[in-house]
Scaffold this active site. Structure first.
Site: not given
Length: 542
Positions: A112-113, A276, A278, A280-281, A375
């Protein structure tokens, strides 16, 4: 094709967290480490041979090599149909969408982030047929299986050319390399008024999208620049890199500093956004104006009927417990349910699948809806652009009008990253020891209404999730929340959330730091963070 059963020994640290298994890249590069965890995932998924498995990731270091290993292991475990993103790329929301189009599940490679690179982080998680993260029952079973594993199966399949869209078949197996962007673009076109957004850009509207050298770059260029007509260069840092260009792909005021500097500078554009690692943010900025993720969810809910995909209204909304109660006020006015869940997108999945909610969000820069089961950062950006086009107002005007209608939830989050685990657990134990004595006491000039350790009973399946975060709730609606985050790879991250609601017109334009000063001081003192961790300042403030 030869299938080999490789003898192995369990690793003691393969228990998935909130979003799968995340570790430093060198950990995953240990002999058998990745293979052991993939075998545990496949064993517990128990997919039938004719099922389709989706595989892709955010392009970080080790992504391509891991995908080749996963293909070989999936085939060895009897899976005969795989869909893989070209280049190994799939944003997390795009992967969710592909799974929902008929796959039995998917393996998503991302941390992710978190930073990437040879010394960065790597991650792997399993999403089920609804497109969402696997439930705790599955991840617990995976952890138990990984702890008892003595062998894994792998086939001697030649490497798949991940850079060419097309289909490879061999011995009854089909591996389809798909364009990672096409299906996602079609989904966005079905939700948003692209004509209105095109007209917005054609009228001189200026924006900047920072993809942070992460996965949303190709998606953002295709949609914003090619489909919607934003000028070339609107999307910056658009090429995904294995180490995210040496940056930290977390779209917040600290790590997206170049975008923040531009949007708060003398030549600020009309709109700024970032996503981010991947995809999703999201972070949303107006001209010299930051929109908190909690406010973003509330504003989108209040304006949802302006967007074609949500024109019929919302069935309900949901937020994670640490997220501010801004959306609660919107739900109350709309007369729809509002659910408060633990942190973790899987908790929204049950509500979405049951048709109880349409929009949902977390304060950690995550917003989404029933279009996928993750998300979705770029979706949120397009939602904002659609609302701006429909209202003909700036970001700041929209948010300030929202505050005038619903009140303002002043909100901040303090992150203390990579705290030694023992020290972090000590902070939480200290807080829990005080819970029984806090109710009725006075803190920061406010009376404590209640203090607890948040527990959630899922209204769909009845499952119970306990110890989800310590809450201190005040009579006037203010809150202090403490929890440990499960998304890091080193030590623990202590998150402290502070919130206060204001409705008086003359108190809607204060600086957040000033509005929350007393509550922040109280929150840090109550937890004894400096004393117990040695940290005199947070790593990140949002």
């Amino acid at each position: 094709m030869t299938i080999t059963r490789v003898a192995t020994s369990p690793f003691a640290d393969q228990r998935p967290g909130t979003s799968g298994l995340r570790k430093r890249t060198p950990v995953f590069q240990q002999p058998h480490y990745l293979e052991n965890f993939v075998q545990a995932l496949l064993d517990e998924a128990a997919l039938p041979a004719n099922a389709t498995l989706v595989v892709g990731g955010d392009g970080r270091f080790l992504n391509r090599e891991a995908i080749q290993t996963i293909i070989r292991m999936a085939v060895a475990n009897g899976i005969t149909r795989l869909q893989v993103g070209r280049g190994g790329w799939l944003s997390t929301p795009a992967a969710s969408h592909l799974i929902r189009r008929g796959a039995a599940g998917g393996i998503i490679l991302s941390a992710s982030h978190n930073p990437g690179g040879p010394d960065g982080d790597f991650g792997i998680k399993y999403n089920t047929a609804n497109g969402g993260p696997a439930p705790e029952s599955y991840t617990n079973a995976v952890a138990a299986r990984a702890a008892a594993l003595t062998s894994y199966a792998i086939a001697d399949v030649a490497p798949i050319d991940l850079d060419v869209v097309g289909t490879t078949t061999f011995e009854g197996v089909t591996v389809q390399v798909v364009d990672p962007v096409t299906a996602y673009v079609e989904l966005m076109e079905s939700l948003f008024d692209f004509s209105a957004i095109r007209a917005l850009f054609a009228g001189g509207f200026r924006m900047r999208m920072d993809s942070m050298h992460a996965i949303t770059g190709p998606y953002a260029v295709e949609i914003l620049e090619r489909c919607l007509g934003a000028p070339a260069g609107t999307v910056i840092n658009a090429v995904p890199l294995p180490d995210f260009g040496g940056g930290h792909p977390d779209p917040n005021l600290t790590y997206a500093h170049d975008l923040v500097d531009e949007m708060f500078g003398a030549a600020a554009l009309d709109f700024g956004a970032a996503s981010d690692g991947d995809g999703d943010r999201n972070m949303i900025l107006g001209q010299r104006f930051f929109v908190t993720p909690s406010d973003s969810l509330a504003v989108l809910a209040a304006n949802a009927t302006l967007v074609p995909g949500y024109a019929r209204g919302l069935r309900g909304v949901a937020r994670s417990m640490p997220t501010s109660a801004a959306v609660d006020a919107v739900a109350e006015r709309l007369g729809i349910p509002c659910f408060e869940t633990p942190t973790g997108w899987k908790f929204f999945g049950n509500l979405l699948d049951a048709g109880r909610i349409t929009l949902c969000g977390e304060e950690s820069f995550g917003t989404g809806s029933d279009h996928v089961r993750e998300k979705d950062g770029l979706w949120a950006v397009l939602f904002w652009l659609n609302v701006i086009a429909a209202r003909g107002e700036s970001v700041e005007q929209i948010v300030r009008a929202h505050w005038a209608t619903y009140g303002r939830n002043y909100y901040t989050r303090y992150d203390y990253e990579a705290v030694p685990t023992d020290a972090a657990n000590g902070v939480m134990a200290h807080l829990r020891a005080q819970l029984s004595s806090l109710a009725g006491s006075m803190l920061a000039g406010r009376r404590v209404h209640a203090a607890d350790d948040f527990a959630y009973t899922d209204p769909i399946d009845g499952s119970v999730s306990a110890t989800q975060g310590v809450r201190v709730l005040f009579d006037d609606g203010a809150r202090i929340v403490y929890r440990l985050s499960g998304t890091g790879t080193e030590g623990a991250t202590i998150r402290v959330y502070i919130e206060s609601k204001e409705i008086a017109a003359e108190r809607l334009s204060m600086e957040t730091a000033e509005a929350l000063r007393d509550l922040v001081e109280t929150a840090l003192a109550l937890a004894e963070i400096a004393l117990r961790t040695g940290r005199t300042a947070p790593t990140v403030i949002t």
